[in-house]
Write an enzyme that holds these catalytic residues in place. Structure first.
Site, PDB file in Angstrom:
ATOM      1  N   HIS A 140      57.780   2.528  62.892  1.00 23.76           N
ATOM      2  CA  HIS A 140      56.758   1.429  63.369  1.00 23.76           C
ATOM      3  C   HIS A 140      57.013   1.191  64.579  1.00 23.76           C
ATOM      4  O   HIS A 140      56.089   0.911  65.425  1.00 23.76           O
ATOM      5  CB  HIS A 140      56.767   0.382  62.313  1.00 23.76           C
TER       6      HIS A 140
ATOM      7  N   GLU B  77      48.920   6.999  49.442  1.00 24.44           N
ATOM      8  CA  GLU B  77      50.383   7.121  50.163  1.00 24.44           C
ATOM      9  C   GLU B  77      51.319   7.652  49.286  1.00 24.44           C
ATOM     10  O   GLU B  77      52.419   7.776  49.554  1.00 24.44           O
ATOM     11  CB  GLU B  77      50.808   5.695  50.818  1.00 24.44           C
TER      12      GLU B  77
ATOM     13  N   CYS C 227      44.483   8.654  57.959  1.00 30.07           N
ATOM     14  CA  CYS C 227      44.814   8.161  59.117  1.00 30.07           C
ATOM     15  C   CYS C 227      46.441   8.075  59.412  1.00 30.07           C
ATOM     16  O   CYS C 227      46.743   7.230  60.247  1.00 30.07           O
ATOM     17  CB  CYS C 227      44.475   6.482  58.834  1.00 30.07           C
TER      18      CYS C 227
ATOM     19  N   ARG D  84      46.209  -2.302  61.382  1.00 31.39           N
ATOM     20  CA  ARG D  84      47.498  -2.617  60.737  1.00 31.39           C
ATOM     21  C   ARG D  84      47.687  -4.026  60.685  1.00 31.39           C
ATOM     22  O   ARG D  84      48.095  -4.484  61.806  1.00 31.39           O
ATOM     23  CB  ARG D  84      48.534  -1.938  61.287  1.00 31.39           C
TER      24      ARG D  84
ATOM     25  N   ASN E  68      52.029   9.424  56.757  1.00 34.72           N
ATOM     26  CA  ASN E  68      53.370   8.999  57.284  1.00 34.72           C
ATOM     27  C   ASN E  68      54.241   8.790  55.946  1.00 34.72           C
ATOM     28  O   ASN E  68      55.305   9.508  55.502  1.00 34.72           O
ATOM     29  CB  ASN E  68      53.492   7.968  57.865  1.00 34.72           C
ATOM     30  N   ASP E  69      53.456   8.073  55.070  1.00 31.62           N
ATOM     31  CA  ASP E  69      54.216   7.405  53.742  1.00 31.62           C
ATOM     32  C   ASP E  69      53.806   8.885  52.638  1.00 31.62           C
ATOM     33  O   ASP E  69      54.996   9.075  51.868  1.00 31.62           O
ATOM     34  CB  ASP E  69      53.672   6.345  53.236  1.00 31.62           C
TER      35      ASP E  69
HETATM   36  C1  PEP Z   1      50.764   5.823  56.775  1.00 32.38           C
HETATM   37  O1  PEP Z   1      51.729   5.714  55.972  1.00 32.38           O
HETATM   38  O2  PEP Z   1      50.407   7.126  57.110  1.00 32.38           O
HETATM   39  C2  PEP Z   1      50.053   4.805  57.504  1.00 32.38           C
HETATM   40  C3  PEP Z   1      49.239   4.952  58.115  1.00 32.38           C
HETATM   41  O3  PEP Z   1      50.668   3.478  57.224  1.00 32.38           O
HETATM   42  P1  PEP Z   1      51.982   3.223  57.963  1.00 32.38           P
HETATM   43  O4  PEP Z   1      52.484   4.234  59.005  1.00 32.38           O
HETATM   44  O5  PEP Z   1      51.630   1.760  58.534  1.00 32.38           O
HETATM   45  O6  PEP Z   1      52.930   2.956  57.202  1.00 32.38           O
HETATM   46 MG    MG Z   2      52.197   3.784  55.178  1.00 32.30          MG
END
Ligand code: PEP
Ligand code: MG
Length: 754
Positions: free
Chosen positions: A365, A607, A678, A472, A630-631
């Protein structure tokens, strides 16, 4: 030798004078070793400097033969001196010649000396040399003597680090300008930046090493420690009140460490020996860092990290406002070992030119915040903080993934060349700003912005985004000392909707936990935070906090449309529970205010792989889903997004990940769920191409990626590319990424990465 003996303080004062003297390095070093030997009542005192190849060179001695200076070299595997360097800790030996590691060097004339005490000279957690004392007679050095020599070594570190070994033989001076160094890192946010290094962790300047008034200094230290303990107690109390949880673990560990009498004693002893309060804490921090470098055990590493955090907190308290990192208006580059998203946000309005981080992964993050702020950033640079000094000039090339410390003119000219190239490219993207992201055969792709701060909304316009595909909301929580109040939340969401001027905004409800740790409330330490009590799981278990946020969103919308999505939904019932809470808030608000959003759209983030197989049940309930790569990819590949060694190991542009995403895309079509993506992957032109080829027509990304992705889409003939792409997915070659790249080149698609 007790600490409060005047001799120690006298030595500190004398060292200070010698440090300030002009003159040849060699003669100053001779004075230094003579002073130390006489204070420590030793027959020998020697300083060894660690060279670039790791060898240790004798650079000054009192008691050994003068000819050995600048001649005797030991590898780290050689002799007791090598052992001290290798272990990065002091060693006291009663009869050195009998020790297994003793290595006899005739040129030093070391024969008559039996007792040996060696301590590492540390700078930024790195062993830069070794300081030794020796005595003729066999004797045991006591703890106070060992501590004393360590303190002296700390003071010496400042001079030793500037010595040029080549200049020793011809009596040369200290190397005032150290060499240019180039390092590589991973690009967290693309761009170029140039400025002076500002270290995030507090730095104690050499001028502040010594205390003028020992009694006053001891009081300052006690007051600082009391303030530190009180601040930790306050945080724990706040946590308890806010959550009703039993606040153990992290803060409890902190508290225990902060209350540990041996830590306090050690710091006070440093002050008694003549150090300033800051220098005494700095000495402890050097030891913790050095031990951290060599510690393998994860539990011990965690504790040492905690201790280092405490050292830093205490240094910040002692330094007050003055001790805060000073970001100059002009040009500053922030240099940090570790940086949480909240810490980085605190720098958001300071005009930073670039950010450098030693640790962290690209989808962490802190990296996301750097992108949100649009500040060029590099991370994953081991040893970074030990290579850069406060105030060094740095060029950050966050296109190529390199940084140049103390650059020379050639590098600076090359940098300026790249700046002008970059502005040409930016001008090309700028020209596309008001044109649609439409493929050559007429498919429109909506390009949205990933945001989290209201200042991002300016970027939405500048980048020509079609709206915000991911807002976010947790960033507001992360920057607050306490939980944000209802009205503060309403204000932020209103500002975001106002600034969007009717373009769609998808608010994602709080996604806390994992690496998004709140300063205001303290989550329990978990074995696997990414898999733990986070995100929607946490929100559903903290209904007060969650409902307050939903209420704020509904109230901020007034009678405008409201679009909300829930993060990390794993099973459909979680979505239903969250949606029902939202709808209840809509009703409650309508009764109280007489207003309700003109339309409420509710979606989920995909996710977890589990949800991909829950889509039949989600049909008719969720209007849309957004793939959070990402997750999703960390769970799909079982590779922690926060661990640099594995976070880049697996590729989204691979048959398995893309086949999985194709299944998701096909299911969404079957069940009538609108889809978008996203995660950070959407910002790469190659990954974005894959998403579009799989049927995605909405992508949300950082502002800087919108131009390049739009350019890619406008060069794409989707109907021609898709069959070839799907055929490749069915018959992948060993290097699938290159296969897709070659395919893109055949189709004349303009990619800016890959
Ligand atoms: C993700 O996990 O792809 C996402 C957009 O959320 P974050 O990166 O805030 O966990
Ligand atoms: Mg995420």
């Amino acid at each position: 030798m007790p600490y409060n003996l005047p001799a120690t303080r006298l030595l500190m004062n004398r060292l200070r004078q010698v440090m300030a003297e002009e003159g040849e390095t060699r003669s100053r070093l001779d004075k230094v070793v003579r002073l130390i030997a006489s204070t420590m009542v030793a027959d020998v005192c020697s300083i060894y400097l660690r060279l670039q190849d790791g060898a240790l060179l004798l650079i000054a001695t009192e008691g050994l033969k003068a000819d050995a200076v600048a001649a005797t070299r030991l590898t780290v595997n050689e002799g007791l001196v090598g052992l001290v360097a290798r272990r990065a800790e002091p060693m006291a030996i009663q009869d050195a010649p009998r020790h297994a590691s003793f290595s006899y060097r005739p040129e030093t004339g070391e024969d008559p000396f039996h007792a040996f005490l060696g301590v590492p000279i540390l700078r930024g957690g790195r062993v830069i040399g070794v300081l030794t004392v020796q005595n003729r007679t066999e004797r045991a050095y006591d703890d106070e003597e060992i501590d004393n020599l360590q303190t002296i070594a700390m003071v010496l570190a400042e001079i030793v680090d500037r010595i040029d070994p080549d200049a020793l033989n011809n009596g040369g001076n200290e190397k005032r300008e150290r060499n240019t160094a180039s390092l590589t890192g991973r690009v967290f946010c693309e761009g170029l930046g140039y400025g002076r290094a500002v270290l995030h962790d507090p730095v104690v300047p050499a001028a502040k090493f010594f205390a003028a008034d020992q009694v006053m200094e001891s009081h300052r230290l006690s007051d600082g420690m009391a303030e530190l303990k009180a601040s930790i107690d306050r945080m724990m109390a706040l946590d308890g009140a806010a959550l009703g949880e039993d606040p153990r673990d992290v803060m409890e560990t902190y508290r225990l460490l902060a209350h540990d009498p041996s830590w306090a004693e050690k710091l006070q002893e440093g002050v008694k020996s003549g150090l300033s309060a800051e220098a005494s804490v700095d000495r402890a921090r050097r030891e913790h860092r050095a031990r951290l470098q060599s510690a393998r055990d994860p539990y011990l590493r965690e504790r040492l990290h905690d201790l280092e955090d405490l050292d830093n907190r205490l240094l910040r308290i002692l330094g007050g406002e003055e001790g805060k990192p000073q970001i100059s208006e002009e040009r500053s580059v922030l240099v940090a070992r570790r940086l949480g998203p909240a810490e980085l946000l605190e720098y958001s309005n300071t005009g930073l030119r670039a950010i450098l981080m030693e640790e962290a992964a690209a989808s962490s993050h802190a990296a996301i915040v750097a992108r949100a702020l649009g500040i060029p950033a590099l991370g994953g640079i081991p040893g970074l903080t030990t290579r850069i000094d406060q105030g060094d000039w740095v060029i950050v090339d966050a296109e190529e993934g390199t940084l140049h410390i103390r650059p020379d003119d050639t590098l600076y000219d090359a940098y300026k060349g790249r700046v002008s190239l970059r502005s040409e490219r930016q001008a090309a993207y700028e020209a596309l700003k008001d044109l649609p992201a439409r493929t050559t055969d007429g498919t429109d792709v909506s390009l949205m912005l990933n945001a989290g701060l209201d200042l991002d909304m300016e970027m939405m316009k500048q980048a020509g985004a079609d709206g915000v595909g991911l807002f976010r909301t947790e960033f507001q929580f992360l920057v607050s000392e306490s939980l944000p109040k209802l009205n503060d939340q309403i204000d932020l969401y209103k500002r975001v909707l106002d600034k969007a001027e009717g373009k769609p905004v998808v608010f994602r409800t709080v996604d806390l936990g994992g690496d998004k740790v709140l300063p205001a409330l303290n989550l329990q330490r978990e074995e696997n935070p990414a898999l733990g009590w986070r995100s929607i799981r946490f929100a559903l278990d903290h209904k007060g906090l969650f409902r307050r946020q939903l209420r704020a969103l509904v109230r901020a919308a007034g009678d405008r449309p409201l679009t909300i999505m829930f993060p990390m939904v794993t099973v459909v019932s979680e979505f239903e529970e969250a949606r029902d809470l939202l709808l209840a808030e809509v009703e409650w608000s309508a009764q109280r205010t007489g207003r309700r959003p003109s339309q409420v759209e509710v979606g989920v983030m995909l996710e977890t792989p589990a949800l991909a197989y829950g889509l039949p049940e989600l049909a008719g309930k969720a209007e849309f889903l957004s793939v959070g790569t990402n997750d999703l990819m960390q769970f799909f590949f079982a590779a922690d997004r926060m661990t640099p060694h594995v976070s880049d190991r697996y590729d989204l542009v691979s048959p398995s990940a893309l086949r999985f995403l194709k299944e998701v895309s096909d299911s969404c079509k079957t069940y009538g769920i609108r889809m978008s993506a996203c995660g950070e992957a959407t910002g790469s032109t190659l990954s974005a191409l894959c998403f579009v080829a799989l049927g995605f027509t909405a992508l949300s990304m950082s502002a800087g990626s919108i131009g390049p992705v739009k350019q890619m889409i406008r060069s794409l003939n989707l109907q021609a590319f898709r069959p070839d792409f799907l055929a490749a997915l069915n018959a992948p070659e060993q290097d699938f990424r290159n296969q897709v790249l070659a395919l893109a080149a055949d189709h004349g698609i303009e990619l800016s990465d890959g």
